[in-house]
Design a protein around this motif. Structure first.
Motif, PDB file in Angstrom:
ATOM      1  N   UNK A 131       0.837  -1.216   0.000  1.00  0.00           N
ATOM      2  CA  UNK A 131       0.000   0.000   0.000  1.00  0.00           C
ATOM      3  C   UNK A 131       0.867   1.260   0.000  1.00  0.00           C
ATOM      4  N   UNK A 132       1.955   1.214   0.737  1.00  0.00           N
ATOM      5  CA  UNK A 132       2.874   2.354   0.745  1.00  0.00           C
ATOM      6  C   UNK A 132       3.475   2.563  -0.640  1.00  0.00           C
ATOM      7  N   UNK A 133       3.879   1.474  -1.302  1.00  0.00           N
ATOM      8  CA  UNK A 133       4.468   1.582  -2.639  1.00  0.00           C
ATOM      9  C   UNK A 133       3.480   2.165  -3.642  1.00  0.00           C
ATOM     10  N   UNK A 134       2.206   1.768  -3.529  1.00  0.00           N
ATOM     11  CA  UNK A 134       1.183   2.314  -4.426  1.00  0.00           C
ATOM     12  C   UNK A 134       1.046   3.815  -4.211  1.00  0.00           C
ATOM     13  N   UNK A 135       1.065   4.242  -2.957  1.00  0.00           N
ATOM     14  CA  UNK A 135       0.953   5.682  -2.680  1.00  0.00           C
ATOM     15  C   UNK A 135       2.139   6.437  -3.257  1.00  0.00           C
ATOM     16  N   UNK A 136       3.332   5.811  -3.246  1.00  0.00           N
ATOM     17  CA  UNK A 136       4.493   6.456  -3.854  1.00  0.00           C
ATOM     18  C   UNK A 136       4.301   6.640  -5.352  1.00  0.00           C
ATOM     19  N   UNK A 137       3.761   5.621  -6.012  1.00  0.00           N
ATOM     20  CA  UNK A 137       3.547   5.707  -7.455  1.00  0.00           C
ATOM     21  C   UNK A 137       2.506   6.763  -7.811  1.00  0.00           C
ATOM     22  N   UNK A 138       1.517   6.939  -6.948  1.00  0.00           N
ATOM     23  CA  UNK A 138       0.425   7.862  -7.249  1.00  0.00           C
ATOM     24  C   UNK A 138       0.747   9.308  -6.892  1.00  0.00           C
ATOM     25  N   UNK A 139       1.723   9.518  -6.007  1.00  0.00           N
ATOM     26  CA  UNK A 139       1.935  10.860  -5.463  1.00  0.00           C
ATOM     27  C   UNK A 139       2.203  11.904  -6.536  1.00  0.00           C
ATOM     28  N   UNK A 140       3.189  11.669  -7.376  1.00  0.00           N
ATOM     29  CA  UNK A 140       3.558  12.673  -8.379  1.00  0.00           C
ATOM     30  C   UNK A 140       2.410  12.967  -9.340  1.00  0.00           C
ATOM     31  N   UNK A 141       1.786  11.949  -9.979  1.00  0.00           N
ATOM     32  CA  UNK A 141       0.695  12.261 -10.912  1.00  0.00           C
ATOM     33  C   UNK A 141      -0.554  12.807 -10.221  1.00  0.00           C
ATOM     34  N   UNK A 142      -0.880  12.323  -9.006  1.00  0.00           N
ATOM     35  CA  UNK A 142      -2.083  12.807  -8.327  1.00  0.00           C
ATOM     36  C   UNK A 142      -1.931  14.275  -7.937  1.00  0.00           C
ATOM     37  N   UNK A 143      -0.792  14.623  -7.348  1.00  0.00           N
ATOM     38  CA  UNK A 143      -0.562  16.021  -6.988  1.00  0.00           C
ATOM     39  C   UNK A 143      -0.489  16.904  -8.232  1.00  0.00           C
ATOM     40  N   UNK A 144       0.085  16.380  -9.314  1.00  0.00           N
ATOM     41  CA  UNK A 144       0.147  17.139 -10.569  1.00  0.00           C
ATOM     42  C   UNK A 144      -1.249  17.400 -11.120  1.00  0.00           C
ATOM     43  N   UNK A 145      -2.120  16.406 -11.038  1.00  0.00           N
ATOM     44  CA  UNK A 145      -3.486  16.576 -11.533  1.00  0.00           C
ATOM     45  C   UNK A 145      -4.226  17.643 -10.740  1.00  0.00           C
ATOM     46  N   UNK A 146      -4.109  17.588  -9.413  1.00  0.00           N
ATOM     47  CA  UNK A 146      -4.773  18.593  -8.572  1.00  0.00           C
ATOM     48  C   UNK A 146      -4.175  19.973  -8.824  1.00  0.00           C
ATOM     49  N   UNK A 147      -2.831  20.026  -8.912  1.00  0.00           N
ATOM     50  CA  UNK A 147      -2.182  21.303  -9.187  1.00  0.00           C
ATOM     51  C   UNK A 147      -2.584  21.869 -10.536  1.00  0.00           C
ATOM     52  N   UNK A 148      -2.722  21.010 -11.549  1.00  0.00           N
ATOM     53  CA  UNK A 148      -3.137  21.477 -12.871  1.00  0.00           C
ATOM     54  C   UNK A 148      -4.549  22.025 -12.880  1.00  0.00           C
ATOM     55  N   UNK A 149      -5.472  21.300 -12.244  1.00  0.00           N
ATOM     56  CA  UNK A 149      -6.863  21.781 -12.162  1.00  0.00           C
ATOM     57  C   UNK A 149      -6.927  23.094 -11.392  1.00  0.00           C
ATOM     58  N   UNK A 150      -6.195  23.152 -10.259  1.00  0.00           N
ATOM     59  CA  UNK A 150      -6.190  24.378  -9.460  1.00  0.00           C
ATOM     60  C   UNK A 150      -5.622  25.550 -10.257  1.00  0.00           C
ATOM     61  N   UNK A 151      -4.598  25.293 -11.073  1.00  0.00           N
ATOM     62  CA  UNK A 151      -4.017  26.359 -11.895  1.00  0.00           C
ATOM     63  C   UNK A 151      -5.015  26.867 -12.923  1.00  0.00           C
ATOM     64  N   UNK A 152      -5.769  25.939 -13.527  1.00  0.00           N
ATOM     65  CA  UNK A 152      -6.762  26.350 -14.532  1.00  0.00           C
ATOM     66  C   UNK A 152      -7.864  27.193 -13.902  1.00  0.00           C
ATOM     67  N   UNK A 153      -8.330  26.794 -12.738  1.00  0.00           N
ATOM     68  CA  UNK A 153      -9.389  27.558 -12.053  1.00  0.00           C
ATOM     69  C   UNK A 153      -8.853  28.892 -11.567  1.00  0.00           C
ATOM     70  N   UNK A 154      -7.675  28.886 -10.926  1.00  0.00           N
ATOM     71  CA  UNK A 154      -7.127  30.115 -10.368  1.00  0.00           C
ATOM     72  C   UNK A 154      -6.764  31.122 -11.445  1.00  0.00           C
TER      73      UNK A 154
END
Length: 379
Positions: A305-328
């Motif tokens: 489960x920890x390894x899965x969270x490591x794999x998801x961290x970069x793309x998940x945070x990038x997705x949220x950051x991208x959406x937030x950038x578009x809205x902001x």
């Protein structure tokens, strides 16, 4: 002064809020094993870690320079992008904290910034070569190196002390853990506080308050060190339980070996300017310490489960950051909307955490056992 606008102040405050979440998210890196073995009481452990995180922030600025001018083209970065990237990092930190997963605050920050800059300025503003060299390769290599080093150190610790009285050995290693855990906390401040310094420096460069390629001013170093120190003292008890009790059964020789191995890897990378994840290094060293003791039990389901969270961290945070950038990017109303949604999400995560609270009083409770593997009978 135009260069110090309201938006710049908001970005600096958001960066320090991220730094605070980084602190309590990563307290487990330095103190989980010492708390698990009883070398330090939970409250004393987080206090020591907080002070040493602050001290570590003043030892180097090489990682801060990598972030402020290494992974993105600072000339194309706006305050809105930095703000959005920080929101992505903060929300991912809170999600993984709620789940008790020791994911990387560093990669959450990098992912948020990469996603926001990619959406706001295009792919040409992202230095993919530097990302591979400075982030991806260290992310893959560092936990493996820490695991191997800790495995060998643990094996040698038990071999060297096998004829000594068990009680005396345990007492000696618990005393040693105080020093080794303190070194991890110092190394964490040296590596992780610089990431917020780099973000604030990037914001100052983007407004013209600093020249391109400039390092962080003294007040940025001090404020980043204080923020991560206060966050560390708050204690990320959910993640401390996972790393101290959930991954493997830790004895004091293993704790000492894991902490010493993690310190060596982190300080070496900080000297070279690699902004690696202290979480991944410390998790790898704890796993290695579990493998290095004969008959030790490693909970591979938790490790998975920890390894899965490591794999998801970069793309998940990038997705949220991208959406937030578009809205902001839609204007002041967009920035306000992103801030309100982020605050509401943070409040919701906190309320959910109260349903099954983890505190200094119950942080060392054994986790629920993993269900045994089942074999389907042959037809």
């Amino acid at each position: 002064m135009d260069s110090f606008s309201f938006l710049l102040v908001a970005v600096i405050l958001t960066a320090l809020a991220f730094d605070f979440t980084n602190g309590f998210h990563d307290t487990a890196n330095s103190m989980a094993t010492s708390i698990a073995t009883g070398a330090l009481s939970p409250r004393v452990a987080v206090a020591v870690a907080g002070v040493l995180n602050l001290a570590g922030a003043f030892l180097s600025t090489e990682v801060a320079k990598t972030i402020s001018g290494g992974i993105v083209e600072d000339s194309q970065v706006s305050l809105v992008m930095i703000f959005a990237g920080l929101i992505g990092a903060i929300l991912w930190n809170l999600v993984t904290w709620l789940l008790g997963l020791p994911s990387s605050s560093s990669h959450a920050l990098f992912g948020g910034l990469i996603g926001a800059v990619w959406v706001g300025a295009g792919g040409s503003a992202v230095r993919f070569g530097a990302i591979i060299e400075k982030i991806v390769i260290p992310a893959v290599a560092s936990p493996m190196v820490a695991c191997v080093v800790a495995l060998l150190a643990t094996y040698l610790a038990y071999v060297i002390t096998r004829r000594a009285a068990r009680r005396a050995v345990g007492k000696g290693f618990r005393a040693g853990q105080i020093g080794s855990a303190s070194l991890v906390a110092l190394a964490h401040g040296t590596n992780d506080a610089q990431k917020t310094m780099g973000v604030i420096t990037l914001a100052l460069i983007s407004t013209g308050a600093l020249s391109h390629g400039a390092g962080p001013p003294w007040w940025v170093v001090l404020s980043a060190g204080l923020a991560i120190s206060l966050g560390t003292y708050a204690g990320g008890w959910r993640i401390i339980r996972t790393m101290g009790k959930g991954l493997t059964d830790i004895q004091s020789p293993q704790g000492f070996a894991a902490e010493t191995s993690a310190t060596a890897v982190i300080l070496a990378s900080s000297h070279m300017g690699f902004p690696l994840s202290t979480t991944q290094v410390c998790t790898g060293s704890i796993l290695g310490a579990g493998l290095g003791r004969r008959l030790a039990h490693v909970r591979w389901g938790v490790a998975g489960r920890i390894a899965v969270s490591w794999l998801l961290t970069l793309p998940a945070a990038a997705a949220v950051g991208g959406v937030a950038a578009w809205v902001a990017d839609q204007g002041d109303l967009g920035v306000a909307l992103v801030a309100v949604v982020a605050l509401a999400a943070a409040a919701a995560f906190y309320m959910l955490s109260r349903r099954r609270p983890v505190s200094p009083e119950n942080v060392n409770e054994a986790p629920a056992p993993e269900p045994p593997a089942t074999v389907k009978p042959a037809a």
